[in-house]
Design an enzyme around this catalytic site. Structure first.
Site, PDB file in Angstrom:
ATOM      1  N   ASP A 103       0.677  -1.435   0.017  1.00  0.00           N
ATOM      2  CA  ASP A 103      -0.161  -0.302   0.032  1.00  0.00           C
ATOM      3  C   ASP A 103       0.700   0.758  -0.094  1.00  0.00           C
ATOM      4  O   ASP A 103       1.776   1.278   0.815  1.00  0.00           O
ATOM      5  CB  ASP A 103      -1.139  -0.491   1.148  1.00  0.00           C
ATOM      6  CG  ASP A 103      -1.932  -0.669   0.657  1.00  0.00           C
ATOM      7  OD1 ASP A 103      -2.181  -1.348   0.335  1.00  0.00           O
ATOM      8  OD2 ASP A 103      -2.776  -1.038   2.097  1.00  0.00           O
ATOM      9  N   HIS A 154      -6.128   2.676  -4.663  1.00  0.00           N
ATOM     10  CA  HIS A 154      -6.577   2.747  -3.182  1.00  0.00           C
ATOM     11  C   HIS A 154      -7.423   3.360  -3.095  1.00  0.00           C
ATOM     12  O   HIS A 154      -7.518   3.916  -1.849  1.00  0.00           O
ATOM     13  CB  HIS A 154      -4.839   2.640  -2.255  1.00  0.00           C
ATOM     14  CG  HIS A 154      -4.449   2.214  -0.835  1.00  0.00           C
ATOM     15  ND1 HIS A 154      -5.780   1.111  -1.066  1.00  0.00           N
ATOM     16  CD2 HIS A 154      -4.705   2.339   0.177  1.00  0.00           C
ATOM     17  CE1 HIS A 154      -5.577   1.427   1.055  1.00  0.00           C
ATOM     18  NE2 HIS A 154      -4.350   1.600   0.787  1.00  0.00           N
ATOM     19  N   HIS A 158      -7.920   8.085   0.193  1.00  0.00           N
ATOM     20  CA  HIS A 158      -7.925   7.309   1.135  1.00  0.00           C
ATOM     21  C   HIS A 158      -9.810   7.455   2.349  1.00  0.00           C
ATOM     22  O   HIS A 158      -8.434   7.583   3.185  1.00  0.00           O
ATOM     23  CB  HIS A 158      -6.414   7.815   1.440  1.00  0.00           C
ATOM     24  CG  HIS A 158      -5.622   6.421   2.302  1.00  0.00           C
ATOM     25  ND1 HIS A 158      -5.849   6.143   3.762  1.00  0.00           N
ATOM     26  CD2 HIS A 158      -5.686   4.775   2.013  1.00  0.00           C
ATOM     27  CE1 HIS A 158      -6.053   5.362   3.905  1.00  0.00           C
ATOM     28  NE2 HIS A 158      -5.289   4.227   3.000  1.00  0.00           N
ATOM     29  N   HIS A 253       3.666  -1.770   4.000  1.00  0.00           N
ATOM     30  CA  HIS A 253       3.421  -0.625   3.094  1.00  0.00           C
ATOM     31  C   HIS A 253       5.109   0.085   2.782  1.00  0.00           C
ATOM     32  O   HIS A 253       5.703  -0.224   3.289  1.00  0.00           O
ATOM     33  CB  HIS A 253       3.562   0.263   4.936  1.00  0.00           C
ATOM     34  CG  HIS A 253       1.867   0.677   5.478  1.00  0.00           C
ATOM     35  ND1 HIS A 253       1.274  -0.853   5.407  1.00  0.00           N
ATOM     36  CD2 HIS A 253       1.049   0.478   4.615  1.00  0.00           C
ATOM     37  CE1 HIS A 253      -0.077  -0.844   5.949  1.00  0.00           C
ATOM     38  NE2 HIS A 253      -0.471   0.463   4.894  1.00  0.00           N
TER      39      HIS A 253
END
Length: 286
Positions: A103, A154, A158, A253
């Protein structure tokens, strides 16, 4: 004197009654808490079995329960329940394959060593990007594409997408990422979606499906996102080696300094355990 004596007796009785009620209440709470804890422990310690819970219309936080080392975890929903939404959190079967996903919220210097390690091991990965990353790190996005990785959606800002009730607003968040990605790379974004913060609902998953996306949760992750409290190498390796399992979708991440430092060694260890790395296209081709 008699009046005072009666009052004293009455006061003592009230105090005793309160003490008894308090004791009964505390004992009840103790046994109730013990039963709840036992239920949670048993639920988390039975990987690979369905909890029988259907995907609900309310917001859920994606979560996992782990059992013995090397065994598959349970999720909020089963593999079969997620399939109706073209959603996945791990592969079925016992083949020792790993699906690497990252991510990407922003760039802080750790994406380059991550890409270097992936290139060294010829390991494909999927990077789920937000709008800020596309705007601030276009060269990194181009490198991902040039080196054969997949870039997924994504969302642009967010947000907690499960709170968005209408399809047009949901689509605006996803289309903005797709449009910016095409502007940066000249190619089309892969139709893979990861809900921000792991928050989802049945309506949320249905909207993603309607827009043509496959939704990807994960079956292995660890607390790697806090820049002010990064896990040590040993902490990270313990979690990521101890909980790896066949068909794992691993969430890491790109902002994690620890991930940048350990990824080469981690991929080597996984390979020594007999694992190979595959792209998420395995799921959408099924």
């Amino acid at each position: 004197m008699k009046t005072i004596y009666v009052k004293d007796i009455a006061g003592k009785l009230r105090r005793h009654a309160r003490a008894i009620i308090t004791a009964v209440f505390l004992c009840s709470m103790f046994f109730l808490g013990r039963e709840v804890a036992r239920f949670r422990e048993e639920s988390a310690a039975t990987p690979g079995q369905s909890s029988g819970v259907e995907i609900r219309g309310v917001t859920e936080n994606w979560g996992l329960g782990f059992g013995q080392s090397g065994e598959k975890p349970t999720g909020n929903a089963t593999v079969e329940q997620l399939k109706q939404y073209n959603a996945y959190y791990m592969a079925e079967g016992d083949e020792k394959v790993i699906y690497l996903t990252f991510d990407c919220g922003y760039e802080n210097g750790n994406t380059e060593p991550i890409l270097d390690a992936l290139k060294k091991h010829n390991a494909p990965a999927t990077f789920f990007v937000v709008g800020h990353f596309l705007e601030s790190a276009p060269d990194m996005v181009k490198r991902m594409v040039e080196e054969g990785h997949t870039v997924g959606n994504h969302t642009y800002h967010h947000y907690d997408m499960s709170k968005i009730a209408d399809l047009s607003s949901f689509q605006e968040e996803t289309d903005s990422v797709a449009d910016k990605f095409k502007e940066v790379t000249g190619t089309e974004l892969s139709m893979y979606y990861r809900p921000p913060q792991g928050k989802y609902s049945a309506a949320n998953l249905e909207m993603a499906k309607e827009l043509g996306y496959s939704t990807f949760f994960w079956s292995l992750a660890y607390v790697d996102w806090n820049q002010d409290d990064q896990p040590s190498r040993d902490e990270a390796m313990e979690k990521l080696l101890g909980r790896i399992h066949p068909g794992a979708i691993v969430l890491l991440h790109n902002t994690s300094k620890t991930n940048g430092e350990i990824l080469d060694e981690l991929l080597t260890k996984w390979e020594e355990m007999g694992y190979t790395f595959r792209p998420l296209s395995d799921f959408v081709q099924q």
